[in-house]
Design an enzyme around this catalytic site. Structure first.
Site, PDB file in Angstrom:
ATOM      1  NE  ARG A  95     -10.285   9.488   5.257  1.00 12.96           N
ATOM      2  CZ  ARG A  95      -9.222   9.405   6.040  1.00 12.96           C
ATOM      3  NH1 ARG A  95      -9.111  10.191   7.091  1.00 12.96           N
ATOM      4  NH2 ARG A  95      -8.256   8.553   5.779  1.00 12.96           N
ATOM      5  CE  LYS A 151      -0.726   7.221  -6.422  1.00 12.81           C
ATOM      6  NZ  LYS A 151      -2.143   6.840  -6.595  1.00 12.81           N
ATOM      7  CG  ASP A 201      -7.860  -4.206   1.608  1.00 10.19           C
ATOM      8  OD1 ASP A 201      -7.415  -3.434   0.736  1.00 10.19           O
ATOM      9  OD2 ASP A 201      -7.126  -4.810   2.414  1.00 10.19           O
ATOM     10  CB  VAL A 202      -9.306  -1.989  -3.859  1.00 12.72           C
ATOM     11  CG1 VAL A 202     -10.693  -1.362  -3.794  1.00 12.72           C
ATOM     12  CG2 VAL A 202      -8.239  -0.988  -3.408  1.00 12.72           C
ATOM     13  CB  ILE A 245      -4.225  17.475  -4.233  1.00  7.94           C
ATOM     14  CG1 ILE A 245      -3.784  17.482  -5.706  1.00  7.94           C
ATOM     15  CG2 ILE A 245      -5.705  17.777  -4.072  1.00  7.94           C
ATOM     16  CD1 ILE A 245      -4.059  18.781  -6.432  1.00  7.94           C
ATOM     17  CE1 TYR A 258       1.020   8.175  -3.272  1.00  5.17           C
ATOM     18  CE2 TYR A 258       2.448   9.758  -4.380  1.00  5.17           C
ATOM     19  CZ  TYR A 258       1.177   9.311  -4.041  1.00  5.17           C
ATOM     20  OH  TYR A 258       0.077  10.006  -4.473  1.00  5.17           O
TER      21      TYR A 258
END
Length: 260
Positions: free
Chosen positions: A18, A162, A66-67, A191, A158
């Site tokens: 997605r 990042k 699942d990375v 986004i 988050y």
């Protein structure tokens, strides 16, 4: 970039069922790459992305993993090589948000975001690095965020994930350059995706006035930036953190917001 920049090349895109990941997978496939569409829980949507690529004459496979799990990430890379015949491009896109104020955030929630957003990128890069360096040819693009350079209330986990991903990008770029492997990152602004859909719904669109270009971005714009950094057109670009944010990070650096 030409329409067949990635002919004969194999790309693995994590979190590609997605949103941005799907757009990246379609963009790379449209330029000739064979694409492994990774998913964790949205198998049907991953298969739809594969079908869309195949309808356009491309080649793709959906691979669940699942990375954030070291073994699963290793298997994902190996399955990509086995099913598609190699690996040249890795796009670390898989990510989650679990927003909340720091003072009452469950530590498990903090670490979940770090484990997926940063740990997933490490796991996949670690699994792919030996192969890419041995063949002396490869491009890794990490999908990051301008929140890795800035701060937003409720996003300490988050933003940290990042920011660390940006630093990881720079360190990997330096280590792997002499082996012919380039490592860059794309830093998205606002986004609209399922990842931030609830936040944008609460905002009611008012946030657009804070963006110098007065509009939100689109997943395809991020995908085009990823495709550029992975392409031969960027063969002398490594260690770059490319913002795709309509000027939002610059505006925040100025310490003021645009009024209506």
């Amino acid at each position: 970039m030409s329409g067949r920049d990635f002919a004969g090349r194999v790309a693995l895109v994590t979190g590609a069922s997605r949103g941005i990941g799907r757009a990246v997978a379609l963009a790379l496939a449209s330029r000739g790459a064979a694409v492994a569409v990774n998913y964790r829980s949205h198998k049907d949507e991953a298969l739809e992305a594969v079908a869309e690529i195949e309808r356009s004459g491309g080649r793709a496979v959906a691979i669940g993993a699942d990375v954030a799990d070291v073994s699963a990430a290793r298997d994902l890379v190996e399955q990509t090589r086995e099913q598609l015949g190699g690996l040249h491009i890795l796009v670390n896109n898989a990510g989650i948000t679990r927003d909340g104020l720091l003072h009452d955030m469950d530590p498990a929630v903090w670490w979940e975001v770090i484990r997926v957003n940063l740990g997933g990128a490490f796991n996949c890069t670690h699994a792919a690095a030996g192969h890419l360096m041995a063949q002396g040819d490869g491009a890794i693009v990490n999908v990051s965020s301008i929140m890795g350079e800035k701060g937003l209330t409720g996003q300490s986990n988050y933003s940290t994930s990042k920011g660390a991903l940006n630093a990881f990008t720079l360190a990997c770029a330096v280590e792997m350059a002499r082996f012919g492997v380039r490592v860059n990152a794309v830093l998205g602004g606002v986004i609209p995706t399922d990842l931030i859909g609830e936040l944008l719904q609460r905002d009611g669109g008012r946030g657009r006035t804070h963006v110098p270009m007065r509009r939100y971005g689109d997943v395809r714009q991020v995908a085009e930036a990823v495709a550029f950094l992975a392409s031969p057109a960027a063969d002398y670009v490594t260690g770059e953190l490319l913002r795709v944010d309509g000027g939002l990070a610059v505006q925040l650096s100025n310490g003021r917001l645009v009024s209506r």
